[in-house]
Scaffold this active site. Structure first.
Site, PDB file in Angstrom:
ATOM      1  N   HIS A  53      27.745  -2.201 -41.977  1.00 53.15           N
ATOM      2  CA  HIS A  53      27.906  -1.182 -42.819  1.00 53.15           C
ATOM      3  C   HIS A  53      26.710  -0.786 -43.539  1.00 53.15           C
ATOM      4  O   HIS A  53      26.617  -0.729 -44.776  1.00 53.15           O
ATOM      5  CB  HIS A  53      29.183  -1.100 -43.724  1.00 53.15           C
ATOM      6  N   GLU A 100      38.208   3.911 -38.338  1.00 53.72           N
ATOM      7  CA  GLU A 100      36.863   4.410 -38.621  1.00 53.72           C
ATOM      8  C   GLU A 100      36.269   5.242 -37.364  1.00 53.72           C
ATOM      9  O   GLU A 100      36.028   4.623 -36.321  1.00 53.72           O
ATOM     10  CB  GLU A 100      35.810   3.392 -38.899  1.00 53.72           C
ATOM     11  N   HIS A 139      35.715   5.038 -44.652  1.00 56.43           N
ATOM     12  CA  HIS A 139      36.224   3.749 -44.449  1.00 56.43           C
ATOM     13  C   HIS A 139      37.729   3.472 -45.301  1.00 56.43           C
ATOM     14  O   HIS A 139      37.856   2.583 -46.028  1.00 56.43           O
ATOM     15  CB  HIS A 139      35.373   2.544 -44.885  1.00 56.43           C
TER      16      HIS A 139
HETATM   17  C1  BGC Z   1      35.133  -4.072 -39.868  1.00 52.44           C
HETATM   18  C2  BGC Z   1      35.454  -5.215 -40.444  1.00 52.44           C
HETATM   19  C3  BGC Z   1      35.073  -5.584 -41.733  1.00 52.44           C
HETATM   20  C4  BGC Z   1      35.410  -4.829 -42.546  1.00 52.44           C
HETATM   21  C5  BGC Z   1      35.050  -4.750 -44.009  1.00 52.44           C
HETATM   22  C6  BGC Z   1      35.447  -3.129 -40.814  1.00 52.44           C
HETATM   23  O1  BGC Z   1      34.851  -1.633 -40.267  1.00 52.44           O
HETATM   24  O2  BGC Z   1      35.229  -3.837 -38.374  1.00 52.44           O
HETATM   25  O3  BGC Z   1      35.210  -6.269 -39.537  1.00 52.44           O
HETATM   26  O4  BGC Z   1      35.604  -6.855 -42.126  1.00 52.44           O
HETATM   27  O5  BGC Z   1      34.951  -3.376 -41.969  1.00 52.44           O
HETATM   28  O6  BGC Z   1      35.798  -4.118 -44.881  1.00 52.44           O
END
Ligand code: BGC
Length: 372
Positions: free
Chosen positions: A127, A336, A196
């Protein structure tokens, strides 16, 4: 025109106006340690109320009535800025970027040059790095039926090349919340923006009895670091087949190597309609308990279905979530909309490159409903 027709016409016009009218109000939400103010915007239609804050351009709450008409919040989040600052793990409701999801070994090459990012997830970058777009206080302005958030990410920000100017517009019309992303750059770069939000359509408990449908014949299997292997695997005859509705809990503990690696579902599903300029059906969620439903449409080629496996109730330290909840494992699910994870290291995946003169332009629509 006969009077009766005139009356009907004006009733229809009034209904149309009421349907599309969304009020937008602004209030301070808190102050960052550097003194900057974080604002909260509330969008309210006849059906839905959405709360957004400038810190992370994030959704903090979405309320809609259940089948008995009782309004309730459907996304995980906190009531205070202090809690959002304390939680560096979940990305609740935020815009993740510059590159949502993972980039392997925190590095990629573009135009023959290697770029190094902050590793923040088992040696990989998740991210957008340690100070991703979710940790920035975006500027905001009211637009018709919504809010536009803007962020300028300087050249070299978290290791990414090019000064990127990103806009995220949230607009609410009736029961549909649209998220429209645009961005431009002054050097070749890569970009993958998404929201998210963690949904729990009941507003409490876990999400295992939510019924999910995904418009995907294939997904991208991962390695132990949750990095795509590069293969596109068919979902047929696996616990990843959500082409017809299944509850999330039905097969989540099945003996399956991919479910073991993800500790549940944490995978990128390849949508049956690849990118298009009009949002197309990606996912549906139905909660038999509350009767609430969610339909996700997008112009993106893929969707990450994450079943909240890493939630453990401790992400914000001693802070609790909305309604005093502690968000334990699988109490929220993420959908997402995105390009595939680690695309910059997979030339065969749809490209995430953005060049000067081009405009990144994607839309995702969250449509809320009730099934009787
Ligand atoms: C990911 C997860 C991650 C989470 C974090 C998601 O987009 O796929 O692996 O732990 O984000 O909050």
């Amino acid at each position: 025109m006969r009077p009766a027709k005139l009356v009907l016409l004006s009733i229809l016009t009034m209904t149309g106006t009421a349907m599309s009218q969304t009020s937008v109000t602004k209030a301070p939400f808190g102050k960052l340690p550097n003194g900057e103010v974080v604002d909260q915007y509330t969008l309210k239609s006849a059906h839905i109320e959405v709360k957004l804050i400038t810190f992370g351009a994030r959704i903090t709450a979405i309320s809609a009535p259940d089948r008995a008409g009782h309004p309730g919040n459907m996304v995980l989040g906190y009531d205070s800025l202090a809690a959002y600052l304390a939680d560096t793990k979940t990305y609740f409701g935020s815009i993740v970027g510059r590159y949502g999801n993972r980039i392997a070994k925190a590095t990629f090459s573009l135009d023959g040059k290697a770029f190094h990012l902050p590793p923040n997830n088992n040696g990989n970058t998740l991210h957008g790095g340690t100070e991703g777009f979710d940790r920035r206080n975006w500027t905001a302005r009211e637009i018709p039926n919504g809010v536009e958030f803007t962020l300028i990410s300087p050249d070299g920000d978290q290791g990414f090349p090019g000064k990127l100017t990103a806009h995220v517009r949230y607009t609410l019309a009736g029961t549909a919340l649209s998220i429209h992303y645009t961005a431009t750059t002054d050097k070749d770069t890569v970009i993958n923006l998404t929201n998210h939000a963690y949904f729990n359509l009941s507003g409490s408990g876990d999400i295992l009895s939510h019924q999910l449908t995904l418009n995907a014949d294939r997904y991208t299997p991962v390695d132990s670091g949750l990095i795509p292997t590069g293969k596109l695997a068919p979902v047929a005859n696996t616990p990843f087949d959500f082409r017809a509705p299944h509850t999330i809990g039905e097969r989540i503990n099945a003996k399956d190597e991919q479910l073991t690696l993800g500790l549940g579902y944490d995978h990128n599903f390849v949508l049956n309609v690849a990118s298009s300029s009009q949002p197309h059906l990606a996912a549906k969620v139905a909660d038999p308990k509350s009767g609430r439903t969610l339909t996700v449409l997008t112009t993106e080629p893929a969707i990450q279905f994450y079943s909240g496996n890493f939630l453990d109730g401790t992400a914000a330290g001693s802070f609790h979530g909305h309604d005093n909840m502690l968000y334990a494992k699988r109490t929220g699910l993420c959908l997402e909309t995105q390009h595939y994870p680690d695309s910059p290291n997979h030339p065969a995946f749809p490209s995430t490159e953005l060049k000067p003169g081009q405009t990144y332009n994607t839309t995702t629509v969250l449509e809320f409903g009730i099934s009787k």
